[in-house]
Write a protein that holds these residues in place. Structure first.
Motif, PDB file in Angstrom:
ATOM      1  N   ALA A  77       0.819  -1.214   0.000  1.00  0.00           N
ATOM      2  CA  ALA A  77       0.000   0.000   0.000  1.00  0.00           C
ATOM      3  C   ALA A  77       0.852   1.262   0.000  1.00  0.00           C
ATOM      4  O   ALA A  77       0.421   2.316  -0.481  1.00  0.00           O
ATOM      5  N   LYS A  78       2.072   1.175   0.526  1.00  0.00           N
ATOM      6  CA  LYS A  78       2.927   2.360   0.612  1.00  0.00           C
ATOM      7  C   LYS A  78       3.297   2.937  -0.751  1.00  0.00           C
ATOM      8  O   LYS A  78       3.694   4.098  -0.845  1.00  0.00           O
ATOM      9  N   VAL A  79       3.151   2.146  -1.844  1.00  0.00           N
ATOM     10  CA  VAL A  79       3.509   2.686  -3.157  1.00  0.00           C
ATOM     11  C   VAL A  79       2.565   3.803  -3.573  1.00  0.00           C
ATOM     12  O   VAL A  79       2.879   4.571  -4.489  1.00  0.00           O
ATOM     13  N   GLN A  80       1.410   3.919  -2.901  1.00  0.00           N
ATOM     14  CA  GLN A  80       0.478   5.008  -3.200  1.00  0.00           C
ATOM     15  C   GLN A  80       1.095   6.361  -2.865  1.00  0.00           C
ATOM     16  O   GLN A  80       0.665   7.400  -3.366  1.00  0.00           O
ATOM     17  N   LYS A  81       2.112   6.356  -1.991  1.00  0.00           N
ATOM     18  CA  LYS A  81       2.761   7.602  -1.572  1.00  0.00           C
ATOM     19  C   LYS A  81       3.938   7.979  -2.471  1.00  0.00           C
ATOM     20  O   LYS A  81       4.541   9.044  -2.292  1.00  0.00           O
ATOM     21  N   ALA A  82       4.275   7.133  -3.410  1.00  0.00           N
ATOM     22  CA  ALA A  82       5.416   7.410  -4.281  1.00  0.00           C
ATOM     23  C   ALA A  82       5.110   8.577  -5.216  1.00  0.00           C
ATOM     24  O   ALA A  82       4.017   8.660  -5.790  1.00  0.00           O
ATOM     25  N   SER A  83       6.066   9.463  -5.367  1.00  0.00           N
ATOM     26  CA  SER A  83       5.892  10.580  -6.292  1.00  0.00           C
ATOM     27  C   SER A  83       6.118  10.108  -7.727  1.00  0.00           C
ATOM     28  O   SER A  83       6.677   9.037  -7.965  1.00  0.00           O
ATOM     29  N   SER A  84       5.689  10.926  -8.679  1.00  0.00           N
ATOM     30  CA  SER A  84       5.891  10.581 -10.090  1.00  0.00           C
ATOM     31  C   SER A  84       7.374  10.428 -10.394  1.00  0.00           C
ATOM     32  O   SER A  84       7.775   9.532 -11.158  1.00  0.00           O
ATOM     33  N   ALA A  85       8.179  11.297  -9.776  1.00  0.00           N
ATOM     34  CA  ALA A  85       9.620  11.223 -10.012  1.00  0.00           C
ATOM     35  C   ALA A  85      10.207   9.931  -9.465  1.00  0.00           C
ATOM     36  O   ALA A  85      11.089   9.325 -10.094  1.00  0.00           O
ATOM     37  N   GLN A  86       9.727   9.484  -8.310  1.00  0.00           N
ATOM     38  CA  GLN A  86      10.230   8.235  -7.724  1.00  0.00           C
ATOM     39  C   GLN A  86       9.840   7.038  -8.589  1.00  0.00           C
ATOM     40  O   GLN A  86      10.653   6.151  -8.834  1.00  0.00           O
ATOM     41  N   VAL A  87       8.597   7.021  -9.047  1.00  0.00           N
ATOM     42  CA  VAL A  87       8.144   5.920  -9.900  1.00  0.00           C
ATOM     43  C   VAL A  87       8.942   5.894 -11.195  1.00  0.00           C
ATOM     44  O   VAL A  87       9.392   4.837 -11.651  1.00  0.00           O
ATOM     45  N   GLU A  88       9.159   7.059 -11.777  1.00  0.00           N
ATOM     46  CA  GLU A  88       9.897   7.117 -13.038  1.00  0.00           C
ATOM     47  C   GLU A  88      11.346   6.678 -12.855  1.00  0.00           C
ATOM     48  O   GLU A  88      11.908   5.979 -13.706  1.00  0.00           O
ATOM     49  N   ALA A  89      11.944   7.057 -11.710  1.00  0.00           N
ATOM     50  CA  ALA A  89      13.332   6.658 -11.465  1.00  0.00           C
ATOM     51  C   ALA A  89      13.463   5.148 -11.363  1.00  0.00           C
ATOM     52  O   ALA A  89      14.403   4.547 -11.901  1.00  0.00           O
ATOM     53  N   VAL A  90      12.508   4.515 -10.690  1.00  0.00           N
ATOM     54  CA  VAL A  90      12.524   3.051 -10.569  1.00  0.00           C
ATOM     55  C   VAL A  90      12.237   2.421 -11.923  1.00  0.00           C
ATOM     56  O   VAL A  90      12.883   1.448 -12.336  1.00  0.00           O
ATOM     57  N   ALA A  91      11.266   2.972 -12.644  1.00  0.00           N
ATOM     58  CA  ALA A  91      10.903   2.419 -13.951  1.00  0.00           C
ATOM     59  C   ALA A  91      12.065   2.499 -14.939  1.00  0.00           C
ATOM     60  O   ALA A  91      12.252   1.599 -15.763  1.00  0.00           O
ATOM     61  N   GLN A  92      12.857   3.573 -14.856  1.00  0.00           N
ATOM     62  CA  GLN A  92      14.004   3.692 -15.752  1.00  0.00           C
ATOM     63  C   GLN A  92      14.972   2.531 -15.563  1.00  0.00           C
ATOM     64  O   GLN A  92      15.559   2.028 -16.525  1.00  0.00           O
ATOM     65  N   LYS A  93      15.122   2.074 -14.321  1.00  0.00           N
ATOM     66  CA  LYS A  93      16.034   0.965 -14.038  1.00  0.00           C
ATOM     67  C   LYS A  93      15.402  -0.380 -14.377  1.00  0.00           C
ATOM     68  O   LYS A  93      16.037  -1.238 -15.004  1.00  0.00           O
ATOM     69  N   VAL A  94      14.158  -0.583 -13.961  1.00  0.00           N
ATOM     70  CA  VAL A  94      13.497  -1.877 -14.149  1.00  0.00           C
ATOM     71  C   VAL A  94      13.100  -2.086 -15.614  1.00  0.00           C
ATOM     72  O   VAL A  94      13.377  -3.134 -16.206  1.00  0.00           O
ATOM     73  N   CYS A  95      12.456  -1.088 -16.197  1.00  0.00           N
ATOM     74  CA  CYS A  95      11.887  -1.256 -17.534  1.00  0.00           C
ATOM     75  C   CYS A  95      12.951  -1.238 -18.635  1.00  0.00           C
ATOM     76  O   CYS A  95      12.678  -1.657 -19.760  1.00  0.00           O
ATOM     77  N   ALA A  96      14.142  -0.754 -18.316  1.00  0.00           N
ATOM     78  CA  ALA A  96      15.213  -0.759 -19.311  1.00  0.00           C
ATOM     79  C   ALA A  96      15.593  -2.176 -19.709  1.00  0.00           C
ATOM     80  O   ALA A  96      16.121  -2.399 -20.807  1.00  0.00           O
ATOM     81  N   ALA A  97      15.321  -3.137 -18.842  1.00  0.00           N
ATOM     82  CA  ALA A  97      15.652  -4.533 -19.123  1.00  0.00           C
ATOM     83  C   ALA A  97      14.526  -5.271 -19.827  1.00  0.00           C
ATOM     84  O   ALA A  97      14.629  -6.469 -20.064  1.00  0.00           O
ATOM     85  N   CYS A  98      13.450  -4.560 -20.161  1.00  0.00           N
ATOM     86  CA  CYS A  98      12.243  -5.209 -20.685  1.00  0.00           C
ATOM     87  C   CYS A  98      12.031  -4.879 -22.155  1.00  0.00           C
ATOM     88  O   CYS A  98      12.406  -3.811 -22.649  1.00  0.00           O
ATOM     89  N   LEU A  99      11.411  -5.812 -22.877  1.00  0.00           N
ATOM     90  CA  LEU A  99      11.104  -5.642 -24.296  1.00  0.00           C
ATOM     91  C   LEU A  99       9.872  -4.771 -24.521  1.00  0.00           C
ATOM     92  O   LEU A  99       9.605  -4.348 -25.645  1.00  0.00           O
ATOM     93  N   ARG A 100       9.112  -4.534 -23.473  1.00  0.00           N
ATOM     94  CA  ARG A 100       7.879  -3.768 -23.618  1.00  0.00           C
ATOM     95  C   ARG A 100       8.155  -2.264 -23.605  1.00  0.00           C
ATOM     96  O   ARG A 100       9.146  -1.801 -23.048  1.00  0.00           O
ATOM     97  N   THR A 101       7.215  -1.517 -24.186  1.00  0.00           N
ATOM     98  CA  THR A 101       7.224  -0.066 -24.123  1.00  0.00           C
ATOM     99  C   THR A 101       6.023   0.385 -23.314  1.00  0.00           C
ATOM    100  O   THR A 101       4.898  -0.029 -23.581  1.00  0.00           O
ATOM    101  N   ARG A 102       6.270   1.248 -22.353  1.00  0.00           N
ATOM    102  CA  ARG A 102       5.218   1.655 -21.426  1.00  0.00           C
ATOM    103  C   ARG A 102       4.177   2.549 -22.096  1.00  0.00           C
ATOM    104  O   ARG A 102       4.512   3.611 -22.608  1.00  0.00           O
ATOM    105  N   LEU A 103       2.940   2.109 -22.067  1.00  0.00           N
ATOM    106  CA  LEU A 103       1.825   2.948 -22.501  1.00  0.00           C
ATOM    107  C   LEU A 103       1.256   3.730 -21.327  1.00  0.00           C
ATOM    108  O   LEU A 103       0.612   4.753 -21.517  1.00  0.00           O
ATOM    109  N   TRP A 104       1.481   3.228 -20.125  1.00  0.00           N
ATOM    110  CA  TRP A 104       0.901   3.872 -18.944  1.00  0.00           C
ATOM    111  C   TRP A 104       1.713   5.079 -18.498  1.00  0.00           C
ATOM    112  O   TRP A 104       1.304   5.813 -17.608  1.00  0.00           O
ATOM    113  N   ALA A 105       2.872   5.313 -19.123  1.00  0.00           N
ATOM    114  CA  ALA A 105       3.675   6.479 -18.752  1.00  0.00           C
ATOM    115  C   ALA A 105       4.574   6.910 -19.897  1.00  0.00           C
ATOM    116  O   ALA A 105       5.653   7.407 -19.681  1.00  0.00           O
ATOM    117  N   ALA A 106       4.141   6.698 -21.148  1.00  0.00           N
ATOM    118  CA  ALA A 106       5.008   7.016 -22.280  1.00  0.00           C
ATOM    119  C   ALA A 106       4.170   7.398 -23.492  1.00  0.00           C
ATOM    120  O   ALA A 106       2.942   7.267 -23.496  1.00  0.00           O
TER     121      ALA A 106
END
Length: 477
Positions: free
Chosen positions: A399-428
């Motif tokens: 539940a604590k992820v509800q408190k994450a800022s957009s910048a925090q989510v994007e910073a994590v996504a940059q690291k995690v999603c860089a290893a993935c074949l998918r392209t984010r539609l929910w933030a791109a």
């Protein structure tokens, strides 16, 4: 044309957690009763948000592969499937029409009355003479549950099974005892006077508790352990395997499905069928999907890693069943579990040779729901779920992820999603690629996966650690 979906919890960390669901899916698949049997998970792929898209039929039965009713079966699974239901599930299950499919959702398999027979089967395995009256009169059965104060339903199923088996009169006594709640299993010597004690763990699978915790707490040395200093004199404790791993569970699943699916069989989902007809036609001409190369091969279809193109077949391990391929691609080249199938860690050194009928399941095991979601995107029918919506659905430790800022989510996504074949539609921005054009990153991602949710939670937890706070102070200074 009916589809069966078996839903398990799954794990980002342990690939073995999905083993029981795969095992029973294969047993039920062999019966030939359903057009297809699909696995879906809360913390693994295909996710609960994806799994209905992968069904070929308009008549789908969903069975939660859990040992008792509780938070997951009454809240999480119905919510993620979009059933519009929260709370206890009625005995006959519930039915909803979702995206043109009739979806029937049942109670978890562990609450079915036939589980009494599974408990008895486990008891007979360790005490074959149990049905002899003189043996039964000197034997006590202990149905062992985990126990929890968070949901009383998890205990009700234990008590109900114990009461029903008590009425059968096979045993001298039948007790319901628990690992983490009173009455605890360690008190059995004070409660049992019979010479033989059979303990049956009412657990879904083998694991830490059944293999380590329980034997250690009770001082068990194997299937049969003699205790000479109990209040009632010498007593032998027979310890069985958990009920959830017994082959009879397949019969329980089929009965649940039969009870839930009294309506006529469904039709073939046309959009789904068209997607796979298109892919199969393209495959016969040679096709790349993510890191997988699909090529025609002597009237069949061959799948291999794209970097193994041109490599002699004698150098590759060949699979002729989707299940064999599944077990290989769930690990990377180092043997580590791959929690997200579209990570760019697909192992090399293999090939699969399948016919058209098996192509769908084979590719589904490599990239769950990718065909359906990519096709939906090209048809402008794939809806992206914004991060705030995904975050609001998280409960418990997430539940604590509800408190994450957009910048925090994007910073994590940059690291995690860089290893993935998918392209984010929910933030791109929109993809701009066509259906299966072989471009890395051309696979749509409509919603943040549970792996990313866990990574955001871990990041928030790390930021509160003393080490992280000290580092922040140093940077500010």
């Amino acid at each position: 044309m009916r589809s069966l979906v078996l839903v398990g919890h799954g794990s980002h960390l342990n690939g073995d957690s999905a083993g029981a669901v795969y095992y029973y899916a294969e047993l039920v698949r062999q019966q030939g009763i359903f057009a297809e049997v699909i696995e879906g998970y809360w913390k693994e792929e295909p996710s609960l948000r994806q799994v209905l898209k992968t069904s070929a039929s308009t008549e789908v039965t969903v069975i939660p592969m859990f040992i008792s009713e509780g938070y997951f079966t009454e809240t999480v699974i119905p919510r993620e499937l979009g059933l519009g239901h929260q709370g206890p599930v009625p005995e006959g299950g519930i039915a909803r029409v979702i995206g043109g499919r009739t979806v029937r959702y049942t109670l978890p398999y562990g609450v079915h009355p036939k589980m009494q027979d599974v408990i008895l089967a486990r008891a007979r395995e360790v005490l074959p003479d149990l049905d002899r009256p003189e043996v039964g009169r000197d034997t006590t059965l202990v149905v062992l549950g985990h126990g929890t104060t968070r949901n009383e339903n998890s205990n009700k199923v234990i008590e109900r099974n114990a009461a029903a088996l008590r009425e059968r009169g096979i045993f001298a006594e039948v007790h319901a005892l628990y690992l983490d709640e009173d009455p605890k299993v360690g008190t059995w010597p004070e409660r049992v006077g019979a010479k033989n004690v059979v303990i049956v763990p009412f657990f879904a699978s083998e694991g830490w508790h059944t293999q380590e915790t329980i034997p250690a707490e009770l001082g068990l040395t194997g299937t049969a352990t003699l205790f000479t200093d109990t209040p009632s004199g010498p007593q032998t404790v027979y310890y069985t395997k958990p009920v959830g791993t017994h082959p009879m569970i397949a019969e329980v699943i089929l009965q649940l499905a039969a009870e839930a699916s009294q309506a006529r069989g469904g039709d073939l989902d046309r959009t789904h069928a068209e997607s796979w007809r298109l892919l199969t036609r393209l495959a016969h001409g040679g096709l790349r999907v993510g890191e997988v190369l699909i090529s025609p091969y002597s009237g069949l279809l061959e799948l291999r890693h794209m970097l193994d193109e041109g490599r002699p077949t004698t150098d590759l391990l060949t699979y002729v069943t989707p299940e064999g391929l599944r077990d290989r691609v769930r690990q990377d080249d180092a043997g580590e579990y791959r929690p997200v199938r579209t990570f760019r860690t697909l192992p090399r050194g293999w090939r699969a040779v399948v016919d058209e009928a098996d192509l769908r399941r084979a590719l589904h095991y490599i990239y769950p729901a990718v065909v359906e979601e990519t096709r939906a995107y090209t048809c402008h029918s794939l809806r992206a779920t914004p991060w705030p919506t995904t975050a609001r659905r998280q409960t418990g430790i997430y539940a604590k992820v509800q408190k994450a800022s957009s910048a925090q989510v994007e910073a994590v996504a940059q690291k995690v999603c860089a290893a993935c074949l998918r392209t984010r539609l929910w933030a791109a921005e929109p993809l701009g690629q066509t259906f299966f054009d072989g471009v890395p990153g051309g696979i749509p991602c409509a919603e943040a996966c549970t792996y990313l949710v866990a990574a955001v939670r871990d990041e928030l937890s790390a930021e509160k650690s003393p080490e992280k706070q000290d580092q922040a102070k140093l940077e500010q200074a």
